[in-house]
Design a protein around this motif. Sequence first.
Motif, PDB file in Angstrom:
ATOM      1  N   LYS A 125      -4.932  -2.324   0.790  1.00 49.76           N
ATOM      2  CA  LYS A 125      -5.099  -1.880   2.179  1.00 49.76           C
ATOM      3  C   LYS A 125      -5.949  -2.865   2.967  1.00 49.76           C
ATOM      4  N   GLU A 167       0.793   4.144  -2.804  1.00 52.07           N
ATOM      5  CA  GLU A 167       0.509   5.528  -2.434  1.00 52.07           C
ATOM      6  C   GLU A 167       1.571   6.467  -2.984  1.00 52.07           C
ATOM      7  N   SER A 223      -7.007   0.419  -2.592  1.00 45.88           N
ATOM      8  CA  SER A 223      -8.055   0.058  -1.629  1.00 45.88           C
ATOM      9  C   SER A 223      -8.027  -1.440  -1.343  1.00 45.88           C
ATOM     10  N   ALA A 237       0.834  -1.206   0.000  1.00 44.63           N
ATOM     11  CA  ALA A 237       0.000   0.000   0.000  1.00 44.63           C
ATOM     12  C   ALA A 237       0.866   1.252   0.000  1.00 44.63           C
ATOM     13  N   GLU A 285      -3.827  -5.939   3.615  1.00 43.46           N
ATOM     14  CA  GLU A 285      -2.817  -5.699   4.641  1.00 43.46           C
ATOM     15  C   GLU A 285      -3.446  -5.614   6.023  1.00 43.46           C
ATOM     16  N   GLN A 286      -4.640  -5.038   6.108  1.00 47.50           N
ATOM     17  CA  GLN A 286      -5.344  -4.979   7.385  1.00 47.50           C
ATOM     18  C   GLN A 286      -5.697  -6.381   7.871  1.00 47.50           C
TER      19      GLN A 286
END
Length: 257
Positions: free
Chosen positions: A54, A8, A51, A4, A57-58
């Motif tokens: 993320k 970014e 998105s 991510a 990864e969460q």
Amino acid sequence: MPSAADLERTIATIKERRAELTASIRSLDFREISELQHINTMLPILEEDLSTVKVEEQNVARLQLLAKFGSSHVNGVETIWMKNAAGGRLTAKRMIHGIASTPTINSHKYSLLSRGMMVKLPVPLLSSHKGHATPIGQVVLVRKKADQIYVQAVVFHNEAADYAWKLIEQGETRCFSGAAAPDGYRVQGVVDGVTFYDRWTLGEVSVCRKGANPDCTFEILPSSSLLAAAPGDFASEARGAPRSAAGSSQNLARYCD
């Protein structure tokens, strides 16, 4: 798939380039116009990828957290504890346990409502709120009830921690003092000079000779309690835990006169 953070950075660079091209759009040549069109096509795709990454990864972070920590929520009582390498509860030879906080108005004229406590383990264990960079131990288990915060803590093995343990064994320090982190708190109201906090983060727990809250005392956690309880089973600690002011045993209450 890039991370991510990588996406970014890539998106930020592309947006900067798009801003440059847009600022001079009237003087762009055919190649630059094609580049701008390509950027406008690719950005939504990259942002959608971001998105997705993320979320992934969460999910990974959540699984890693579950691998390091255990938790339970039974009958309104929330408990979180650190795990050892084998997946059981983290324990040590030198451990203490007791009440770190209750809503009782303390000598500093404020009340930390237990139900509003948030925590992220490990929490540093200090002596009289000193030495934040060099704690004498760490809190490895926290249990939150409506009227109290119960903790278990490990005392490290070094000269400073050895001296702290000596004072604990001698009964010189038997009061806990749970301190809120300097940010992330919310004031519920102020009445007659007393401030009530209904949201706060447990920043550290200190062992003290005399605590600001008379409810907050601790004892040495017997090794038999650790061996008797299976991971996630805290019945033995609950039976041996110091009680709050309404039912404090005399041997603990005398340390907080």
